[in-house]
Design an enzyme around this catalytic site. Sequence first.
Site: not given
Length: 694
Positions: A113, A201, A231, A251-253, A289, A378
């Site tokens: 996002t 997705n 995806q 996106s990592g997750h 950071t 979502c």
Amino acid sequence: MPIRRQIAEKIGYLYLRDSLPYSLTITRSEAINYLFVIILMSTELYLDANATSPVLPAAIAAATAAMGACFGNPSSSHACGLRAKALLDATRARARRVLGAAEGRVMFTSGATEGIQTAVLSALCAVRERRLRGMACGDLLVYGATEHKAVPESLAHWNRLLGTNLELRPLPVDAEGRHRLDLLRELAPRAAFVCTMAANNETGVVSDLDGIARVLEDTKSPALWMVDCVQALGKLPLQLSATRIDYAPFSGHKLYAPKGIGLLYVRADAPYTPLICGGGQEAGQRSGTENMAGIAALGAVLEALEEGVTFRTPAQLRALRDRLAGALREAFPSLLFNAPLEHALPTTLNFSVPGMSSKELLDLFDAAGVRVSAGSACSASKAAPSYVLDAMGVPLERSASAVRLSFGPLADEAFIEDACARILHCGRALAQARPDAPLRQLESFGASGWLLFDQAGRHCIAIDPPAALAPRIAADLRARDCTLLACFDTSHGAGGADALGELLGVTPGWPGGAQQVRFGDDFLDAISLGQDVLARHGDAWLLGRLADGELLPQAVRFVFGVAPQDVAFEAALCCHRLGEPAVSRPGGEALPDEGIDLDATSAAAYLAAHPEALLVDVRELPEHAAAAAQLRGRAAHNVPLSQLAGQAAHWLREPRPLVFVCRSGNRSARAARLLRRLGHAQAWHVAGGLALAG
Ligand code: PLP
């Protein structure tokens, strides 16, 4: 009965440790079902990888190390900082290799996002600048009609905020979910920014990115181009620097890294405007950071991708997916896939089972310990049908039944075998669960309808059948060889009696005239339903049993429509078309419905302290058939919510403490509230349901 005792004792020995007396009375099929629930509920199969994935053990280890020994701030110049910086640089270098992004920027973000916001902001700032310099830059923001909501929402937001006032134009997709390149060809010369996704997705449909690139090239489009690659990672080959793509968020997750870490690729000469400013991290492109634990974890996933051992190849994934598709077809013979498998990710299946809602299918899968979803995570909490399937032209009744099953490239043979076995188990549970209650409630969009059956289930009367459910009711009655004697609405025009009547060749409306029964001083029009009659009294329909040709008020068990005020129905329940609860008790005292919640531990303690109490599973029959509910070793009695009205009358006559349970606590709360409002003082439910009961 030694065999029964042996089975029960074995269950107690194997799974319960302290065997409880009730378990000695269970039947063989209950014992098998009971075994199933223990196994299924203790091992869940996660098939919702497009929503998020579990974290790879190597990624957990890497994150732990980054929070432990390697905790430094990569901006610090001392040794601790340098070690963190080395990890950051190594992960970025690996990302470049995996994404085929030798050139351009590769930066770490909090997720896709944020990557999408950054790309949209960058593109719109560039448009504004080009306009100021009098350069042609197009006036359309074109986005695929099936994009993740983050894309159109970000486009609208930044377009408004920056005052660029470009026109948002969804690019339609065809029936297979692929972009209409013919329409893109028309729009491309006017497009300032084009947003498409690599793979969808919800459906897994893979976009024709080469085709899109060709159209942009052929039409000399001035557009910048973003491709949402969320995806695609780990499932499709990527060579970003070799393409025309300007921005690609990841996106990592979605691929075994934790939530809160992502990547954004930006082509070497694509315009860029930072979304976040501050300490100048990431070469001033994205301040703040760095999330070193997330970066380390993502690095471990990228390492696994690069080494090519941990994850299955696309061909292997396709073979696994095809096995799941086969099991689904076998379990649900009428099943339809909502996207062609040859154009979809090898890890995603989106399907519908005609006549079943997404929610019913999800509940059934969940009962068997299989976690799937109805579409995107979502929108999972919203009742709206899928805009993705809508854009593909999938009819509403089919998209209202859609289920997405998705797995990650870590899946192996044993996992898929287990998933197939459970899918087949769900199919069997559905086939064997045939409702036989004499009164069934039908719910659709907040309205209730009622099906009344005779004892043998051969004859039926439908009152206020919801139009959306008409095809399903018709199919069910046909399958049971059950004759519809009448179907009518209690208030004009609101129900679906016309639709159901047409499907079954029955003239809708109250037939009347068949029989006259005495009711006090009046004679009422009535139809026989087995040993009962349904008699019309003004705007009310009374169901009860005759005594000497007379229907006495105290023999009326259910009233449909508007209950007459001038008659005292001592034992009747009123079944309404609208409102919650859909059942009331004329003249009865409603009790407050606060304080009905028990957590699983207090529910178990309550049941132990009240041996006469009944634990009632209000999930529907197929769910119970897939895996019977139990709470801390106590087996539940199944009364589906749709059959509660009929059973409530019995519980009010012979009160005993009731503890309702369901999957999540929603349906059980409704059941307990209903009983309290009907005047039952000891109705409770397990808050959080079986999902939290452990
Ligand atoms: N794009 C697609 C295709 C997605 O599936 C998702 C997540 O559901 C996103 C974007 C948003 O990703 P994130 O959760 O990392 O912000």
